[in-house]
Write an enzyme that holds these catalytic residues in place. Sequence first.
Site, short mmCIF file in Angstrom:
data_model
loop_
_atom_site.label_atom_id
_atom_site.label_comp_id
_atom_site.label_asym_id
_atom_site.label_seq_id
_atom_site.Cartn_x
_atom_site.Cartn_y
_atom_site.Cartn_z
N MET A 126 50.04 67.20 52.05
CA MET A 126 51.41 67.64 52.34
C MET A 126 51.84 67.11 53.71
O MET A 126 52.82 67.59 54.28
CB MET A 126 51.50 69.17 52.29
CG MET A 126 51.08 69.72 50.93
SD MET A 126 51.79 71.30 50.50
CE MET A 126 51.15 72.31 51.82
N ALA A 137 51.78 65.84 57.88
CA ALA A 137 51.40 66.34 59.22
C ALA A 137 49.89 66.08 59.38
O ALA A 137 49.10 66.99 59.60
CB ALA A 137 51.76 67.79 59.41
N HIS A 139 42.45 65.00 57.12
CA HIS A 139 43.05 64.16 56.08
C HIS A 139 42.49 62.73 56.15
O HIS A 139 42.22 62.11 55.12
CB HIS A 139 44.57 64.06 56.26
CG HIS A 139 45.30 65.36 56.17
ND1 HIS A 139 45.95 65.93 57.23
CD2 HIS A 139 45.48 66.21 55.13
CE1 HIS A 139 46.52 67.06 56.86
NE2 HIS A 139 46.25 67.26 55.59
N ASP A 180 39.91 74.03 51.78
CA ASP A 180 40.58 74.79 50.71
C ASP A 180 39.57 74.96 49.57
O ASP A 180 39.69 74.32 48.51
CB ASP A 180 41.84 74.04 50.27
CG ASP A 180 42.86 73.96 51.40
OD1 ASP A 180 43.56 74.94 51.63
OD2 ASP A 180 42.92 72.91 52.08
N MET A 220 40.69 72.07 61.37
CA MET A 220 41.95 71.34 61.49
C MET A 220 42.87 71.74 60.35
O MET A 220 42.43 71.91 59.21
CB MET A 220 41.70 69.84 61.47
CG MET A 220 41.03 69.39 62.73
SD MET A 220 41.03 67.60 62.86
CE MET A 220 40.11 67.43 64.38
N1 LIG Z 1 40.14 70.35 58.41
C1 LIG Z 1 40.05 69.76 57.21
N2 LIG Z 1 38.89 69.20 56.82
C2 LIG Z 1 38.78 68.61 55.60
N3 LIG Z 1 39.79 68.54 54.72
C3 LIG Z 1 40.96 69.08 55.06
C4 LIG Z 1 41.16 69.72 56.32
N4 LIG Z 1 42.43 70.16 56.38
C5 LIG Z 1 43.01 69.83 55.22
N5 LIG Z 1 42.14 69.19 54.42
C6 LIG Z 1 42.39 68.71 53.07
O1 LIG Z 1 43.46 67.81 53.06
C7 LIG Z 1 44.16 67.92 51.82
C8 LIG Z 1 45.61 68.12 52.11
O2 LIG Z 1 45.77 69.35 52.76
P1 LIG Z 1 47.10 69.81 53.46
O3 LIG Z 1 48.05 68.66 53.51
O4 LIG Z 1 47.56 71.10 52.93
O5 LIG Z 1 46.63 69.98 54.95
P2 LIG Z 1 46.18 71.21 55.74
O6 LIG Z 1 45.83 70.73 57.08
O7 LIG Z 1 45.21 71.99 54.88
O8 LIG Z 1 47.46 72.03 55.95
P3 LIG Z 1 47.74 73.52 55.75
O9 LIG Z 1 46.44 74.26 55.60
O10 LIG Z 1 48.46 73.90 56.97
O11 LIG Z 1 48.53 73.47 54.48
C9 LIG Z 1 43.54 69.10 51.08
O12 LIG Z 1 42.61 68.60 50.12
C10 LIG Z 1 42.87 69.85 52.18
O13 LIG Z 1 41.77 70.62 51.73
C1 LIG Z 2 46.57 69.43 47.00
C2 LIG Z 2 47.96 69.59 47.60
C3 LIG Z 2 48.40 68.30 48.27
C4 LIG Z 2 48.94 69.85 46.44
O1 LIG Z 2 50.24 69.98 46.92
C5 LIG Z 2 48.02 70.76 48.58
O2 LIG Z 2 47.72 71.96 47.96
C6 LIG Z 2 47.18 70.55 49.79
O3 LIG Z 2 47.67 69.86 50.67
O4 LIG Z 2 46.03 71.06 49.87
N1 BAL Z 3 46.20 73.27 51.97
C1 BAL Z 3 46.75 74.24 51.05
C2 BAL Z 3 48.18 74.03 50.86
C3 BAL Z 3 49.00 75.24 51.12
O1 BAL Z 3 48.72 76.01 52.04
O2 BAL Z 3 49.97 75.46 50.39
#
Ligand SMILES: Nc1ncnc2c1ncn2[C@@H]1O[C@H](COP(=O)(O)OP(=O)(O)OP(=O)(O)O)[C@@H](O)[C@H]1O
Ligand SMILES: CC(C)(CO)[C@@H](O)C(=O)[O-]
Ligand code: BAL
Length: 282
Positions: free
Chosen positions: A30, A32, A37, A150, A184
């Site tokens: 998503m 940012a 990521h 997640d 993160m």
């Molecule tokens: N710190 C991290 N370490 C490993 N994978 C991560 C981490 N943060 C996010 N991801 C993974 O990146 C992918 C996209 O996640 P997303 O874009 O929601 O970012 P996020 O940093 O988890 O944001 P938020 O939790 O604020 O939604 C998901 O598969 C998520 O599990």
């Molecule tokens: C897998 C995903 C991109 C689906 O919108 C979201 O849930 C996230 O960022 O973890």
């Molecule tokens: N990383 C999970 C996406 C969400 O919080 O909706």
Amino acid sequence: MQILTTAAGLQAYTEQARQAGHRVGLVPTMGALHAGHLQLVQAARADCNEVIASIFVNPTQFNNAEDFRLYPRVPEADAALLAPAGCTALFAPSVAEMYPQPTVLHFDFGALERVMEGAHRPGHFNGVATVVSKLFHMARPHRAYFGQKDWQQVAVVKQLVADLSFDLEIVACPTIREADGLAMSSRNRRLDAPARAAAPLLYQVLQAAAAQVRQGVPPAQVQATAEATLTREPLFTSEYMAVADAQTLQPLTNYAPGRAVVLCLAAHLGGVRLIDNMVVAG
Ligand SMILES: Nc1ncnc2c1ncn2[C@@H]1O[C@H](COP(=O)(O)OP(=O)(O)OP(=O)(O)O)[C@@H](O)[C@H]1O
Ligand SMILES: CC(C)(CO)[C@@H](O)C(=O)[O-]
Ligand code: BAL
């Protein structure tokens, strides 16, 4: 790096790559973006010649309109990070492109989603499963990469892939943390200075809980201790702390030999909702 904004463009891109005999990796996000990521992109790059990252703040998975409105959006900075990390294409569709008509799909993941994020964010996994299914159909990847931050999402997506016979492999990558232990997360950008300073408590609580699990402290006591620690810090409001089976995600009343345990928590900190987890080997 090619930038794609339409489903047809993505389908054509991936079709050409497959016809050239390339392996296609998909990294759904998503935006940012941070090192968590980029780790997914690098893992994909190590396995695949084509790495497609998607950036789409998916409205159907938000149960809170304010959370959706405030979700960080920095498209230019994101694009600049992806190419050096090894991404060959960025898919960044509009809401109208992803949802040309209101979706009526309904997924039910049973017990897997009646706990933790599923229980606390009604409709969340329905939205995740909907958008992930659409991305899988459009990008037709050989592999798709998700973060263990997640943990429940990985379990739900694996169930989705098995139930709908998607011909792809899910790769789960470890949680990347800041130096002080904070996982993160894109939402960390929304923490003000006092909240950011307090935030590593989440990781410390998980570490202390993991030590208790290893010592055989009963799950109810582990949970109560963790919640009490968070409650003592005035900036935090604990939403849940779960001591669960790492595979089934069901809450534990005691430990079973050889079964890994996952500790998952969600807490609000200065108006921002954060989640984190830790696995303790069985
Ligand atoms: N710190 C991290 N370490 C490993 N994978 C991560 C981490 N943060 C996010 N991801 C993974 O990146 C992918 C996209 O996640 P997303 O874009 O929601 O970012 P996020 O940093 O988890 O944001 P938020 O939790 O604020 O939604 C998901 O598969 C998520 O599990
Ligand atoms: C897998 C995903 C991109 C689906 O919108 C979201 O849930 C996230 O960022 O973890
Ligand atoms: N990383 C999970 C996406 C969400 O919080 O909706």
